[in-house]
Enzyme design. Structure first.
Site, PDB file in Angstrom:
ATOM      1  N   LYS A 205       0.972  -0.953   0.067  1.00 20.71           N
ATOM      2  CA  LYS A 205      -0.357   0.021  -0.342  1.00 20.71           C
ATOM      3  C   LYS A 205       0.656   0.691   0.023  1.00 20.71           C
ATOM      4  O   LYS A 205       2.221   1.376   0.656  1.00 20.71           O
ATOM      5  CB  LYS A 205      -0.605  -0.154   1.097  1.00 20.71           C
TER       6      LYS A 205
ATOM      7  N   ARG B 224      -9.930 -12.037   2.128  1.00 18.62           N
ATOM      8  CA  ARG B 224     -11.203 -12.913   1.493  1.00 18.62           C
ATOM      9  C   ARG B 224     -10.075 -14.697   1.290  1.00 18.62           C
ATOM     10  O   ARG B 224     -11.040 -15.202   1.633  1.00 18.62           O
ATOM     11  CB  ARG B 224     -11.073 -12.224  -0.008  1.00 18.62           C
TER      12      ARG B 224
HETATM   13  N1  BES Z   1      -8.085  -4.099   4.392  1.00 20.88           N
HETATM   14  C1  BES Z   1      -8.122  -3.429   3.220  1.00 20.88           C
HETATM   15  C2  BES Z   1      -9.572  -2.741   2.991  1.00 20.88           C
HETATM   16  C3  BES Z   1      -9.744  -1.172   3.884  1.00 20.88           C
HETATM   17  C4  BES Z   1      -9.151  -0.561   3.293  1.00 20.88           C
HETATM   18  C5  BES Z   1     -10.238  -1.268   4.767  1.00 20.88           C
HETATM   19  C6  BES Z   1      -9.691   0.868   3.956  1.00 20.88           C
HETATM   20  C7  BES Z   1     -10.421  -0.259   5.551  1.00 20.88           C
HETATM   21  C8  BES Z   1      -9.634   1.122   4.657  1.00 20.88           C
HETATM   22  C9  BES Z   1      -7.771  -5.109   2.045  1.00 20.88           C
HETATM   23  O1  BES Z   1      -6.973  -5.698   2.789  1.00 20.88           O
HETATM   24  C10 BES Z   1      -7.714  -4.119   0.733  1.00 20.88           C
HETATM   25  O2  BES Z   1      -6.672  -3.713   1.084  1.00 20.88           O
HETATM   26  N2  BES Z   1      -8.703  -4.176   0.110  1.00 20.88           N
HETATM   27  C11 BES Z   1      -7.634  -3.824  -1.604  1.00 20.88           C
HETATM   28  C12 BES Z   1      -8.936  -5.570  -2.344  1.00 20.88           C
HETATM   29  C13 BES Z   1      -8.488  -4.378  -3.705  1.00 20.88           C
HETATM   30  C14 BES Z   1      -6.907  -5.168  -3.594  1.00 20.88           C
HETATM   31  C15 BES Z   1      -8.917  -5.975  -4.838  1.00 20.88           C
HETATM   32  C16 BES Z   1      -9.051  -2.732  -1.376  1.00 20.88           C
HETATM   33  O3  BES Z   1      -9.841  -2.333  -1.189  1.00 20.88           O
HETATM   34  O4  BES Z   1      -8.132  -1.254  -2.157  1.00 20.88           O
HETATM   35 MN    MN Z   2      -4.646  -5.711   1.679  1.00 22.33          MN
END
Ligand code: BES
Ligand code: MN
Ligand code: ZN
Length: 499
Positions: free
Chosen positions: A277, A351
């Protein structure tokens, strides 16, 4: 947690440090609610002073006024309820919570809010308790004392001797303690709260529940997870020096009328892994275990309330880190039960661990399985930071929405459009872990659906509402909010026929 007592005394005689009264917004200026106990000339003067000071009665407006010896309490506190002169339960819950939250550092608080019937009294009690929270683990004694939550709450109501009222207050205490404990876990720093530490805390919490308690806990460590074929948890966890865990917390009452499984996402820190990230805002990813925290404390609260429903919680714990041992984009992993997943983005890790948890939960043939996860950023794009999403079987999804409405949480129903499944086709495996760019929350829900078979199921995405990065409001503090606990518990109670 503050102590709660009920009183039918005149508010004027209560010698608390602060006495809280509701104030509504109107075209004619602020209006006191349920303040007939004040002599009318005092009311008139109070309103005029309040107006001059800029009090409007808006929601989340909490103002202290001197009492000049006219009442026994040291200060009078006005808490806004907005335009409603007959506020509903959730408005009262928030107004009570805003008051106790703003009064941190104050010892004793009396609340003279509209609480004539059990529903309103319960809302006042819950709100006051939920607002009386602060997280001071990492602060020194002086700062901790300043932020100390209100220690005692006295609620003015005619229902002092009412059995249902007393039971409702006792329930509110259990629920608020569960929400507070969930917030504590979310607020903990991820160097302190890693998977094994989380599992240890869960063990300690179960032990605290007492010897006679019908709660059993089992922890699977890295080795046991590999042996058990939990490829999602091991794949996500392998990049961290701190290995993954799967915790099963089972509450088994003697004659259960229903069997509910809860699965929680417990990523103790989500860096994204190799699909790392951006640095800005990554700190908030310590909250990526909010689902697992809510599950743990929902199970324990159900046990404490001795609900006649068997509730098994599954905490899917891992730390998602980039390293020489981390999984790579294009790795293929095998989820428990045999389905293969091509990991195209290591940041779609939730997931993967949830798939293992869902398969394990479904193996035990519960009547219904509910999963709760900070699963997608797309949830926040769709619904913002205060409204959670619920997807799943139509009936269970509706059940969650109804439970949430009663509990005072915001869960909005979302679809699982079958056409989005095509976007998750993998060139090499049964499914890929990412799909179409649009509708990301729904694709994540469809992914999870692959692992629940025919069991009635709902998926709760709490990405936004679980962690408050903006200002405090109502009974909601900054940081962990404890969202989900009240809804899950209300749903279990509904299945129990208790409410
Ligand atoms: N933990 C994150 C989702 C999240 C983002 C929760 C912001 C709370 C605040 C999750 O693991 C994630 O990174 N999801 C990605 C999925 C994508 C790579 C398909 C996302 O939402 O960007
Ligand atoms: Mn994630
Ligand atoms: Zn995540």
């Amino acid at each position: 947690m503050p102590t709660v007592t009920l009183t039918s005394k005149s508010p004027a005689q209560l010698s608390a440090d602060a006495l809280v009264v509701a104030v509504a917004q109107s075209d004619a200026g602020p209006q006191l609610l349920d303040a007939d106990w004040l002599p009318s000339e005092v009311r008139t003067e109070l309103i005029s002073v309040a107006s001059t000071l800029g009090v409007t009665g808006a929601v989340d407006e909490v103002r202290k006024l001197p009492t000049a010896g006219r009442i026994a309490a040291k200060v009078l506190v006005l808490t806004g309820v907005g335009p409603a002169t007959a506020p509903d339960a959730e408005t009262l819950r928030r107004a009570a919570g805003a008051a106790t939250r703003e009064l941190a550092g104050t010892q004793s608080v009396a609340l003279a809010l509209p609480a004539e019937d059990v529903a309103h009294l319960t809302a006042v009690a819950e709100g006051a308790l939920l607002g009386a929270y602060s997280y001071t683990r990492y602060r020194d004694a002086e700062a901790s004392a300043k932020a100390a939550p209100v220690a005692s709450v006295e609620i003015v109501t005619p229902l002092v001797r009412d059995k249902a009222a007393k039971a409702a207050v006792a329930r509110a205490e259990v629920v608020a303690a569960a929400v507070h404990a969930t917030r504590d876990l979310v607020n903990a720093a991820p160097n302190d709260l890693y998977p094994a530490a989380f599992a240890d805390l869960a063990k300690a919490a179960v032990k605290d529940a007492g010897r006679g308690s019908a709660v059993k806990i089992t922890v699977l460590d890295d080795k046991a997870l590999i042996a058990g074929g939990y490829g999602g948890l091991t794949g996500v966890g392998q990049g961290s020096a701190r290995g993954p865990r799967l915790v099963k917390v089972a509450y088994s009452p003697s004659r259960p009328v229903a069997k509910v499984a809860l699965v929680g996402k417990g990523i103790t820190f989500d860096s994204g892994g190799i699909s790392i990230k951006p640095a800005a805002g990554m700190d908030a990813m310590k909250s990526d275990m909010a689902g697992a925290a809510a599950v743990l404390h929902t199970v324990l609260a159900a046990a404490q309330l001795e609900l006649p429903v068997a509730v098994t919680g599954w905490l899917c714990l891992a730390e998602n880190m980039p390293s020489g041992t981390a999984q790579r984009p294009s790795d293929v992993i095998t989820i428990r039960g045999g389905k293969t997943v091509e990991v195209l983005n290591t940041d779609a890790e939730g997931r993967l661990v949830m798939a293992d948890g869902l398969v394990a939960a479904v193996e035990e043939k519960p009547d219904v399985v509910l999963d709760i996860a900070t699963l997608t950023g797309a949830q926040m794009v769709a619904l913002g930071t205060r409204v959670s999403a619920v997807m799943g079987s139509d009936d269970v999804r509706g059940e969650v929405v109804t439970a949430a409405e009663g509990a005072g949480e915001l869960f909005w129903p979302m679809p699982l459009p079958a056409d989005l499944r095509a976007g998750m086709k993998s060139k090499v495996a049964d499914i890929a872990n990412i799909g179409d760019r649009f509708g990301g929350m729904l694709s994540a829900g469809l992914f999870l659906q692959e692992f629940v078979g025919s069991t009635p199921w709902a998926h709760l995405d709490i990405a936004g509402p679980s962690f408050n990065e903006k200002g405090a409001h109502g009974y909601t503090p900054v940081g962990g909010t404890g969202v989900g606990v009240r809804t899950l518990l209300a749903l279990i109670e509904a299945r129990a026929g208790a409410r």
